[in-house]
Design a protein around this motif. Sequence first.
Motif, PDB file in Angstrom:
ATOM      1  N   GLU A 265     -60.298 -11.391 -11.359  1.00 59.33           N
ATOM      2  CA  GLU A 265     -58.866 -11.700 -11.475  1.00 59.33           C
ATOM      3  C   GLU A 265     -58.046 -10.879 -10.499  1.00 59.33           C
ATOM      4  OE1 GLU A 265     -56.149 -11.670 -15.174  1.00 59.33           O
ATOM      5  OE2 GLU A 265     -58.196 -12.237 -15.784  1.00 59.33           O
ATOM      6  N   GLU A 266     -58.379  -9.576 -10.438  1.00 58.21           N
ATOM      7  CA  GLU A 266     -57.657  -8.685  -9.531  1.00 58.21           C
ATOM      8  C   GLU A 266     -57.807  -9.167  -8.088  1.00 58.21           C
ATOM      9  OE1 GLU A 266     -57.563  -4.338 -11.692  1.00 58.21           O
ATOM     10  OE2 GLU A 266     -59.510  -5.069 -10.957  1.00 58.21           O
ATOM     11  N   ALA A 267     -59.028  -9.504  -7.710  1.00 60.16           N
ATOM     12  CA  ALA A 267     -59.272  -9.945  -6.337  1.00 60.16           C
ATOM     13  C   ALA A 267     -58.546 -11.251  -6.041  1.00 60.16           C
ATOM     14  CB  ALA A 267     -60.770 -10.114  -6.120  1.00 60.16           C
ATOM     15  N   LYS A 268     -58.538 -12.143  -7.077  1.00 56.42           N
ATOM     16  CA  LYS A 268     -57.907 -13.453  -6.894  1.00 56.42           C
ATOM     17  C   LYS A 268     -56.405 -13.299  -6.670  1.00 56.42           C
ATOM     18  CE  LYS A 268     -58.900 -17.622  -9.066  1.00 56.42           C
ATOM     19  NZ  LYS A 268     -59.283 -18.368 -10.239  1.00 56.42           N
ATOM     20  N   TYR A 269     -55.857 -12.315  -7.358  1.00 60.03           N
ATOM     21  CA  TYR A 269     -54.416 -12.061  -7.226  1.00 60.03           C
ATOM     22  C   TYR A 269     -54.058 -11.850  -5.757  1.00 60.03           C
ATOM     23  CZ  TYR A 269     -50.106  -9.415  -7.047  1.00 60.03           C
ATOM     24  OH  TYR A 269     -48.865  -8.983  -6.713  1.00 60.03           O
ATOM     25  N   PHE A 270     -54.917 -11.081  -5.070  1.00 59.09           N
ATOM     26  CA  PHE A 270     -54.601 -10.760  -3.666  1.00 59.09           C
ATOM     27  C   PHE A 270     -54.860 -11.935  -2.728  1.00 59.09           C
ATOM     28  CE2 PHE A 270     -55.078  -6.616  -5.630  1.00 59.09           C
ATOM     29  CZ  PHE A 270     -53.893  -6.032  -5.210  1.00 59.09           C
ATOM     30  N   LEU A 271     -55.582 -12.948  -3.256  1.00 53.63           N
ATOM     31  CA  LEU A 271     -55.785 -14.159  -2.441  1.00 53.63           C
ATOM     32  C   LEU A 271     -54.789 -15.248  -2.858  1.00 53.63           C
ATOM     33  CD1 LEU A 271     -59.671 -14.357  -2.222  1.00 53.63           C
ATOM     34  CD2 LEU A 271     -58.047 -13.606  -0.479  1.00 53.63           C
ATOM     35  N   ASN A 272     -53.671 -14.742  -3.379  1.00 53.02           N
ATOM     36  CA  ASN A 272     -52.616 -15.671  -3.804  1.00 53.02           C
ATOM     37  C   ASN A 272     -53.127 -16.640  -4.869  1.00 53.02           C
ATOM     38  OD1 ASN A 272     -49.932 -15.787  -3.306  1.00 53.02           O
ATOM     39  ND2 ASN A 272     -50.068 -17.598  -1.973  1.00 53.02           N
ATOM     40  N   ASP A 273     -53.969 -16.107  -5.783  1.00 58.00           N
ATOM     41  CA  ASP A 273     -54.538 -16.870  -6.892  1.00 58.00           C
ATOM     42  C   ASP A 273     -55.466 -18.005  -6.424  1.00 58.00           C
ATOM     43  OD1 ASP A 273     -53.206 -15.264  -8.751  1.00 58.00           O
ATOM     44  OD2 ASP A 273     -51.372 -16.447  -8.478  1.00 58.00           O
ATOM     45  N   GLN A 274     -56.044 -17.834  -5.239  1.00 52.60           N
ATOM     46  CA  GLN A 274     -57.027 -18.809  -4.735  1.00 52.60           C
ATOM     47  C   GLN A 274     -58.412 -18.157  -4.716  1.00 52.60           C
ATOM     48  OE1 GLN A 274     -55.949 -22.037  -3.811  1.00 52.60           O
ATOM     49  NE2 GLN A 274     -53.997 -21.250  -4.656  1.00 52.60           N
ATOM     50  N   GLU A 275     -59.414 -18.980  -4.514  1.00 57.52           N
ATOM     51  CA  GLU A 275     -60.789 -18.448  -4.475  1.00 57.52           C
ATOM     52  C   GLU A 275     -61.084 -17.775  -3.147  1.00 57.52           C
ATOM     53  OE1 GLU A 275     -63.050 -18.275  -6.863  1.00 57.52           O
ATOM     54  OE2 GLU A 275     -61.764 -19.346  -8.302  1.00 57.52           O
ATOM     55  N   GLU A 276     -60.463 -18.309  -2.081  1.00 60.76           N
ATOM     56  CA  GLU A 276     -60.717 -17.764  -0.751  1.00 60.76           C
ATOM     57  C   GLU A 276     -59.524 -18.035   0.164  1.00 60.76           C
ATOM     58  OE1 GLU A 276     -64.232 -20.080   0.194  1.00 60.76           O
ATOM     59  OE2 GLU A 276     -62.975 -21.528   1.213  1.00 60.76           O
ATOM     60  N   ALA A 277     -59.517 -17.372   1.302  1.00 60.14           N
ATOM     61  CA  ALA A 277     -58.425 -17.587   2.260  1.00 60.14           C
ATOM     62  C   ALA A 277     -58.978 -17.522   3.667  1.00 60.14           C
ATOM     63  CB  ALA A 277     -57.355 -16.526   2.074  1.00 60.14           C
ATOM     64  N   ASP A 278     -58.580 -18.533   4.484  1.00 57.63           N
ATOM     65  CA  ASP A 278     -58.967 -18.439   5.887  1.00 57.63           C
ATOM     66  C   ASP A 278     -57.961 -17.537   6.593  1.00 57.63           C
ATOM     67  OD1 ASP A 278     -56.693 -19.897   6.208  1.00 57.63           O
ATOM     68  OD2 ASP A 278     -57.703 -21.792   6.677  1.00 57.63           O
ATOM     69  N   SER A 279     -58.158 -17.335   7.848  1.00 55.44           N
ATOM     70  CA  SER A 279     -57.330 -16.357   8.559  1.00 55.44           C
ATOM     71  C   SER A 279     -55.847 -16.733   8.488  1.00 55.44           C
ATOM     72  CB  SER A 279     -57.846 -16.238   9.990  1.00 55.44           C
ATOM     73  OG  SER A 279     -56.808 -16.258  10.900  1.00 55.44           O
ATOM     74  N   GLU A 280     -55.552 -18.057   8.613  1.00 55.61           N
ATOM     75  CA  GLU A 280     -54.144 -18.502   8.600  1.00 55.61           C
ATOM     76  C   GLU A 280     -53.498 -18.207   7.244  1.00 55.61           C
ATOM     77  OE1 GLU A 280     -51.276 -19.203  10.744  1.00 55.61           O
ATOM     78  OE2 GLU A 280     -53.286 -19.210  11.650  1.00 55.61           O
ATOM     79  N   LYS A 281     -54.207 -18.593   6.161  1.00 60.24           N
ATOM     80  CA  LYS A 281     -53.690 -18.388   4.793  1.00 60.24           C
ATOM     81  C   LYS A 281     -53.557 -16.902   4.504  1.00 60.24           C
ATOM     82  CE  LYS A 281     -53.476 -22.022   1.751  1.00 60.24           C
ATOM     83  NZ  LYS A 281     -52.990 -22.875   2.774  1.00 60.24           N
ATOM     84  N   PHE A 282     -54.539 -16.166   5.005  1.00 60.25           N
ATOM     85  CA  PHE A 282     -54.516 -14.716   4.760  1.00 60.25           C
ATOM     86  C   PHE A 282     -53.243 -14.102   5.351  1.00 60.25           C
ATOM     87  CE2 PHE A 282     -55.387 -10.297   5.753  1.00 60.25           C
ATOM     88  CZ  PHE A 282     -55.937  -9.842   4.563  1.00 60.25           C
ATOM     89  N   VAL A 283     -52.960 -14.520   6.591  1.00 61.61           N
ATOM     90  CA  VAL A 283     -51.784 -13.959   7.277  1.00 61.61           C
ATOM     91  C   VAL A 283     -50.500 -14.396   6.573  1.00 61.61           C
ATOM     92  CG1 VAL A 283     -50.483 -13.922   9.433  1.00 61.61           C
ATOM     93  CG2 VAL A 283     -52.956 -13.790   9.477  1.00 61.61           C
ATOM     94  N   SER A 284     -50.427 -15.709   6.219  1.00 66.71           N
ATOM     95  CA  SER A 284     -49.147 -16.203   5.686  1.00 66.71           C
ATOM     96  C   SER A 284     -48.940 -15.825   4.224  1.00 66.71           C
ATOM     97  CB  SER A 284     -49.060 -17.712   5.866  1.00 66.71           C
ATOM     98  OG  SER A 284     -50.108 -18.323   5.135  1.00 66.71           O
TER      99      SER A 284
END
Length: 521
Positions: A265-284
């Motif tokens: 849950e904690e990790a998901k929070y930092f991925l904007n509640d997603q399972e994963e993030a590509d570089s673009e999503k990570f930045v935005s």
Amino acid sequence: MHFWKRFFDHFSFILLLNLFNEIIGSEVLRPRGVSLSRAPLYNPKNDFTCFDRSKTIPFSQVNDDYCDCPDASDEPGTSACPHGIFYCVNAGFKPMNLASSRVNDGICDCCDGADEYASEPKCINNCAELGQFAREKELQREELLKAGKQLREEFSQKGIQEKQQRKEKLLELEKNKEEADRVKAEKERLKNEAEELENTALDYYRKLEEEQNKQKAETEALKLRVEANAAFNKYDVDQDGKITVSELQQFETFDKDKDGKVSEEEAKYFLNDQEEADSEKFVSDAWNRIKPYLMIESGAFREKTDPDQEAVEEEEEFNEEEKTEEDADDEEDSVKEQQEPEQQEEIPPPIEYDEETQKLVDAATDARNEFSNAESAVRDLESEIRNIKEYLEKDFGPDEEYAPLLGQCFEYVDHEYIYKLCPFDKTVQQPKSGSMETRLGTWGHWSGPDHNKYERMSYERGQACWNGPQRSTIVNISCGSDNKVTSVSEPNKCEYVFEFSTPAACYEIPIEYQESAHDEL
Ligand code: MAN
């Protein structure tokens, strides 16, 4: 039996008439209970016609203790008619009209005892004593009135003078205001001119500033992206171009609740509640959540307005509560230390204009100040004019005699409260214990009867009564040698009555409105 009673009554009346004639001579003779003004309507030489003209009866039937006339006019001296009126002469005092039902009822109503002529024991005649007492009171009243009238005259002079002075002041202020309006218009024109020049000169600097801001924003965005990309590379452990929950779980930074492990849950929070993030999503998206945690970790100052940052702060606060006070103090100091240099940085350095522009800015600033001064001069005059107009519109009585009472307060102390009357302003009540004043009303209007509205004042819209209406006060005004509240009562809950005596009320009351006025029927 009835006939004989009539006969004797009539006989005794004739006897009495003769007796009166002998004793008084000039006294107008009339049947018992008849007022002087109605005596001519009862002529023993003629038959008697009821006042309502419904009947004519032999005069012997007047006061024969039998009601003949529907309007009771044949029985002024007995209780035979239900709505009759008995007139007591009360020689030596004042005459009185009495409901005829009270004739011979065993109670002495007339001070001359005339209403109980057939009762035993006879009533004593105390009209002389009452008359004496009334005359003394009348004398006192007249003396008070004389002294009061003199003072009233002084009050009135003062009141008229006050209004006159204010009228003159008003004319002067209105003239001053015309000039002030003119100055204000001129200063506004000068200000507009100066501002136009200032604006033109500043346009160059504004554009320059805009350009600088744009560049600054772009640099910051670039910096953010570089930072975000570096972080992406760090957390993309397998370097597959995506950051997953399990990758983030490997970094202690994301252990929000500091329980020693990074939950999904904690990790998901930092991925904007997603399972994963590509570089673009990570930045935005993700970077906005991650960066504040990294800054805390590195001890850098935190951005206050970031909502995620606030979440971090809340958490911190929670953790801080568990620390000792000393720790907390230390931390506070360090936060301060961190904040201070940062805050100083936020103040932009003053813009330096070229000499010519600076001159125009200074001139516009001066023109603005001068206009603002001219504006406030007009405002001050307007408020002075308004106050004077309000004063001039106040009704201080027919001769301005109540004007000197404005601005004064008069106290009355009873066993529980100190009451205060501040004419044309308010009435208040303060417990003797010294606690807060309660407003019993604010000046409303004169509320006396039509023939003299200045006999009473109304103060309205006072402090609300517990579970009831707003408090209100009636002030009854009477003539007195000085200004004084003579009593205060509360006849109904939160409705107060003040009795106030003042020389301002010392004037001759028209006879028809005097308390002693008597209407002889
Ligand atoms: C206070 C006073 C009284 C008033 C009551 C009403 O005690 O103002 O005069 O009757 O409040 O609750």
